[in-house]
Scaffold this motif. Structure first.
Motif, PDB file in Angstrom:
ATOM      1  N   TYR A 181      30.317  45.227  39.685  1.00  0.00           N
ATOM      2  CA  TYR A 181      30.028  45.747  38.752  1.00  0.00           C
ATOM      3  C   TYR A 181      28.798  45.223  38.192  1.00  0.00           C
ATOM      4  CZ  TYR A 181      32.787  49.726  39.897  1.00  0.00           C
ATOM      5  OH  TYR A 181      33.085  50.494  41.119  1.00  0.00           O
ATOM      6  N   SER A 222      39.216  45.740  48.952  1.00  0.00           N
ATOM      7  CA  SER A 222      40.541  46.822  48.521  1.00  0.00           C
ATOM      8  C   SER A 222      39.012  47.461  47.723  1.00  0.00           C
ATOM      9  CB  SER A 222      41.795  46.604  48.434  1.00  0.00           C
ATOM     10  OG  SER A 222      42.473  45.196  48.659  1.00  0.00           O
ATOM     11  N   LEU A 223      38.975  47.772  47.132  1.00  0.00           N
ATOM     12  CA  LEU A 223      38.071  47.815  46.170  1.00  0.00           C
ATOM     13  C   LEU A 223      36.784  48.673  47.042  1.00  0.00           C
ATOM     14  CD1 LEU A 223      37.433  48.308  43.385  1.00  0.00           C
ATOM     15  CD2 LEU A 223      36.261  46.799  43.494  1.00  0.00           C
ATOM     16  N   GLU A 227      39.402  39.682  48.679  1.00  0.00           N
ATOM     17  CA  GLU A 227      40.342  41.001  49.745  1.00  0.00           C
ATOM     18  C   GLU A 227      40.263  41.505  48.697  1.00  0.00           C
ATOM     19  OE1 GLU A 227      43.625  40.365  51.449  1.00  0.00           O
ATOM     20  OE2 GLU A 227      41.393  39.294  52.463  1.00  0.00           O
ATOM     21  N   GLN A 228      40.859  41.630  46.924  1.00  0.00           N
ATOM     22  CA  GLN A 228      40.715  43.005  45.898  1.00  0.00           C
ATOM     23  C   GLN A 228      39.496  43.723  46.831  1.00  0.00           C
ATOM     24  OE1 GLN A 228      42.900  43.304  45.581  1.00  0.00           O
ATOM     25  NE2 GLN A 228      43.713  43.253  43.078  1.00  0.00           N
ATOM     26  N   PRO A 285      39.509  33.418  47.050  1.00  0.00           N
ATOM     27  CA  PRO A 285      39.843  34.083  48.529  1.00  0.00           C
ATOM     28  C   PRO A 285      40.408  35.666  47.596  1.00  0.00           C
ATOM     29  CG  PRO A 285      40.556  31.624  48.593  1.00  0.00           C
ATOM     30  CD  PRO A 285      39.802  32.687  46.849  1.00  0.00           C
ATOM     31  N   LEU A 286      41.510  35.622  46.922  1.00  0.00           N
ATOM     32  CA  LEU A 286      42.191  37.366  46.614  1.00  0.00           C
ATOM     33  C   LEU A 286      40.865  37.522  45.328  1.00  0.00           C
ATOM     34  CD1 LEU A 286      45.373  36.500  44.436  1.00  0.00           C
ATOM     35  CD2 LEU A 286      44.977  37.728  45.327  1.00  0.00           C
ATOM     36  N   VAL A 292      35.987  42.662  39.878  1.00  0.00           N
ATOM     37  CA  VAL A 292      35.553  44.009  39.313  1.00  0.00           C
ATOM     38  C   VAL A 292      34.069  43.356  38.895  1.00  0.00           C
ATOM     39  CG1 VAL A 292      35.293  45.424  37.136  1.00  0.00           C
ATOM     40  CG2 VAL A 292      37.702  45.081  38.405  1.00  0.00           C
ATOM     41  N   SER A 314      41.911  36.891  38.997  1.00  0.00           N
ATOM     42  CA  SER A 314      40.740  37.349  40.249  1.00  0.00           C
ATOM     43  C   SER A 314      40.430  38.255  40.574  1.00  0.00           C
ATOM     44  CB  SER A 314      41.665  37.569  41.703  1.00  0.00           C
ATOM     45  OG  SER A 314      41.907  35.577  41.727  1.00  0.00           O
ATOM     46  N   THR A 315      40.930  39.907  39.625  1.00  0.00           N
ATOM     47  CA  THR A 315      40.861  40.691  40.109  1.00  0.00           C
ATOM     48  C   THR A 315      39.394  40.838  39.003  1.00  0.00           C
ATOM     49  OG1 THR A 315      43.271  41.510  40.938  1.00  0.00           O
ATOM     50  CG2 THR A 315      41.563  43.502  39.686  1.00  0.00           C
ATOM     51  N   ASP A 316      39.850  40.273  37.789  1.00  0.00           N
ATOM     52  CA  ASP A 316      38.285  40.781  37.372  1.00  0.00           C
ATOM     53  C   ASP A 316      37.365  40.023  37.514  1.00  0.00           C
ATOM     54  OD1 ASP A 316      38.514  41.608  34.324  1.00  0.00           O
ATOM     55  OD2 ASP A 316      40.180  39.838  33.464  1.00  0.00           O
TER      56      ASP A 316
END
Lengths: 171, 417
Positions: free
Chosen positions: B146, B47-48, B43-44, B39-40, B142, B137-139
Motif C-alpha cells: 500500500y 497471503s494478502l 510470504e505474507q 522472506p517472511l 503492508v 515483516s508484516t508491517d
C-alpha cells in the motif's frame, strides 16, 4: 476475546534473541519447526512443556532488540494465548498485533501472578482474573482497531476482509 | 508551540501540523528488508493476495545477514528473494554489496523523508535527517503493498552533546554513555534527538554510530539535524542541495540529557546488556578470544581508519582472532585504496566480505563455549553471536584494535609504543 490458561513467568528485558536465537531464523520459514527453539537459552524444554492457551507473564521491556517477527510468531506457534508484561518494546508490540498475538500491558500482573496460576483474560474489558488466587486485575484495554486486528487473527486477514488500509488505522 | 525534528518531518509528510501523541497514516518514501526479514514479508504478501508492490523504485531488498550463504536452506531462501526482486523490479542488492543500512546511506536515504526498514537498526538513517524506524515483516508487507503505514508521532528525548571528542574517545563512547544513562527502555516509543556543539563538529559517519544505537534504549528512531555537514555529504552523493532541518528552539521534549563529550572516557558495555556500561579501566585486563570490528554501528571507513591507527606496524596478539568486516563494498574499496587493508593483513587480521558477519550469529566468526569477544557491534545479548555460552563486550573500534594487540581488554592510552 477471552483467553484462559496457565501462567509462565519471565523476568525483565526478555529480548528477541532470547525468545528465538538469531542463528536459527535464517534457515526456515516453518514457525512450528523454529518454535522448538523458543526460549531455549533461558528455559530449555519450554516448547515441550507449554500447552495451547497458556499465558506468558513478564516484567518490563518484553521483546526488546531485533525487529524479527519470528519472535511473536514462535510464541503464537506454541499456542500461547497472550503475553502480559509490565511494558513491551515497540517493534515487538506492533509485530504481535500484526500477527494476531494479544499483548497486554499490565504493571501489576507480574507481582500478582505465580508461575502455574490459572488466568483468564478479557481483552475487550481489560480484566485479568487470577483463578488460582481469586484476585482480579484491570488493565487499559487496547485501542479498538487493534482489537479488531486481533480478532481477525492479524492484519493480513484484516486487510483481506476490510479491503483498505485507512480503515485499519482510522476507523 | 515549536516542533521537534520528528514532528517537523511527519507534519510535512501528512501536510498538516501534527504533534507527539497523534496517530497518523502516512506515505512511506523508502521500504527496506533483508534476508532475515524479507522472506517472511514476501510470504505474507502472498497471503494478502497481492502480486505487485506499490512502487518498486521505493523498495530495496538486501542480502547481508547471511552473505554469502552458509547453508543450502538459506541459499533457497536467497533464491526466493532474488526471484521476487526480479519479478517486481524492486531494487535488489545481492551478497557483496554490504549491510543494508550502509547501502541505504550510500544510495537511497534523503532528509525529510520517512524510511521504514524490516530491521531494528533502521533508526540509523535519522543521521541524515530522515524519520527512519524499524518494523517487523508484516508491517513491511503492508507497506510494500500500500505504500503507507500508521504511526504514532513520538515524543522526543533531547540528547545535547557539548564539548569535543578527544582521542581515543569516539561517537561510540557517547552513545554507550547515553544508553547507560537512559537504560534499555529509557526511550521506548520515543525519538532520540541529538544536538549540540559536539554533534555539529562530528562527521556524518560518526553520527550514524549514534543514531544506529538509539533503539538500544528502546527508541523508535534517532535523529540528527540536517546541517552543513549533512548537506556536504548529500551534495557529494546526489549533486543536490537539500533543505536544512533543525528543531525549533521552543520545541517540547519529554526529557533532556546533557553530555559533555570532553569528560567521557572510552567505555565498554559488558554482558549481557547494552546498558551495562563501564569505563574501560574497570574491565581492563580481561582476556579475549576474538575481536570483531565492523557492523552497521562501526564498519564505515572512518571506523576502519581509527582501527588502522592502532594496528599500523603492530601484530595481533597470539591466540586472538581479529576479524574486520567493511560495512559495504564501497567502504572496502576505499580501505583498500588507502592502504588500510594492507595494514590489517600485516597485523594478522582476517577480512570478511561486506555484510553483517558474526554480529548476527549465523556465520563468519561464531564463538565457542566459554569464549569472550570484544566487538564494535551494537548488541551483546546472550547468544547474539551464535553461542549462548559465550560473552560479548561492546566498544569502539579504537578500544577493539588495542584489545586485539594486547589480547585483553585495553585502554588505548595504555598501549605504549
Amino acid at each position: 476475546m477471552r483467553i484462559k490458561g496457565r501462567a509462565w513467568k519471565f523476568g525483565d528485558d526478555i529480548n528477541t534473541d532470547l525468545i528465538i536465537a538469531g542463528k536459527y531464523k535464517y534457515d526456515t520459514l516453518d514457525m512450528k519447526e523454529l518454535a522448538k527453539h523458543a526460549f531455549e537459552a533461558i528455559r530449555p524444554g519450554f516448547s515441550d512443556a507449554v500447552k495451547p492457551g497458556d499465558i506468558i507473564v513478564a516484567g518490563k521491556n518484553f521483546g526488546s532488540g531485533s525487529s524479527r517477527e519470528q519472535a511473536p510468531l514462535v510464541i503464537k506457534a506454541l499456542g500461547i494465548g497472550a503475553v502480559v508484561a509490565k511494558s513491551f518494546a515497540r517493534i515487538f508490540y506492533r509485530n504481535a498485533i500484526n500477527i494476531g498475538l494479544p499483548v497486554i500491558t499490565c504493571e501489576k500482573a507480574y507481582d500478582a501472578v505465580t508461575e502455574g496460576d490459572e488466568l483468564e483474560i478479557d481483552v475487550e474489558k481489560g480484566i485479568i482474573k487470577n483463578l488460582t488466587s481469586g484476585q482480579t486485575l484491570g488493565f487499559r484495554p487496547l485501542p479498538e482497531f487493534m482489537i479488531r486486528i486481533l480478532k481477525e487473527g492479524g492484519i493480513v486477514n484484516y486487510l483481506k476482509k476490510y479491503g483498505g488500509f485507512e480503515i485499519a488505522a482510522e476507523r | 508551540m515549536g516542533m521537534t525534528i520528528a514532528e517537523k518531518i511527519l507534519s510535512k509528510k501528512v501536510g498538516r501540523k501534527v504533534e507527539a501523541g497523534d496517530l497518523i497514516v502516512c506515505d512511506v518514501d523508502l521500504v527496506m528488508a533483508h534476508d532475515g526479514t524479507a522472506p517472511l514479508a514476501i510470504e505474507q504478501l502472498k497471503s494478502l493476495g497481492v502480486d505487485d508492490v506499490f512502487d518498486p523504485s521505493k523498495i530495496v531488498l538486501v542480502i547481508d545477514h547471511t552473505a554469502p550463504s552458509p547453508s543450502s536452506n538459506i541459499s533457497n531462501i536467497h533464491k526466493m528473494m532474488r526471484e521476487f526482486a526480479r519479478r517486481t523490479s524492486c531494487h535488489f542488492r545481492d551478497i557483496g554489496y554490504g549491510i543494508c543500512h550502509q547501502i541505504l546511506i550510500e544510495e537511497f536515504v534523503k532528509p525529510w523523508t520517512v524510511v521504514a526498514g524490516a530491521d531494528s537498526h533502521t533508526c540509523t538513517h535519522g543521521g541524515l535527517g530522515a524519520f527512519a524506524a524499524g518494523f517487523g515483516s508484516t508491517d513491511i508487507t503492508v507497506m510494500m503493498a500500500y505504500g503507507k503505514t500508521w504511526l504514532r508521532v513520538p515524543e522526543s528525548i533531547k540528547v545535547e552533546v557539548s564539548g569535543e571528542l578527544e582521542w581515543p574517545v569516539t561517537a561510540k563512547d557517547v552513545i554507550l554513555h547515553v544508553i547507560g544513562e537512559l537504560g534499555s527502555d529509557g526511550a521506548t516509543y520515543m525519538a532520540m534527538e541529538f544536538t549540540g556543539e559536539c554533534i555539529r563538529k562530528m562527521s556524518v559517519d560518526a553520527r550514524f554510530t549514534l543514531t544506529n544505537m538509539a533503539v538500544e534504549a528502546g527508541a523508535k528512531t534517532g535523529l540528527c539535524p540536517v546541517d552543513e555537514k549533512t548537506l556536504e555529504f548529500l551534495k557529494r552523493r546526489d549533486g543536490v542541495t537539500y533543505e536544512r532541518l533543525e528543531p525549533d528552539k521552543d520545541a517540547e521534549y519529554a526529557d533532556e540529557l546533557l553530555v559533555d563529550a570532553g569528560k567521557l572516557e572510552p567505555l565498554v558495555a559488558v554482558p549481557d546488556r547494552v546498558d551495562n556500561v563501564k569505563s574501560v579501566s574497570e574491565v581492563e585486563g580481561l582476556e579475549v578470544d576474538q575481536v570483531f570490528i565492523g557492523t552497521c554501528t562501526n564498519g564505515r571507513y572512518e571506523d576502519l581508519l581509527m582501527a588502522a591507527k592502532i594496528l599500523k606496524g603492530r601484530k595481533v596478539h597470539e591466540g586472538v582472532r581479529l576479524i574486520i568486516q567493511p560495512a559495504s563494498r564501497r567502504v572496502y574499496l576505499e580501505a583498500l585504496n588507502s592502504g588500510l587493508i594492507e595494514i590489517f593483513l600485516k597485523a594478522g587480521a582476517v577480512i570478511n566480505p561486506p555484510g553483517c558477519g558474526p554480529c548476527v550469529g549465523r556465520h563468519l566468526g561464531i564463538l565457542g563455549d566459554g569464549e569472550r569477544c570484544l566487538s564494535t557491534q551494537n548488541r551483546n545479548f546472550k547468544g547474539r553471536m551464535g553461542n549462548p555460552n559465550s560473552e560479548i563486550y561492546l566498544a569502539s573500534p579504537v578500544v577493539a584494535a588495542a584489545t586485539a594487540i594486547k589480547g585483553e581488554i585495553t585502554d588505548p592510552r595504555n598501549l605504549g609504543e
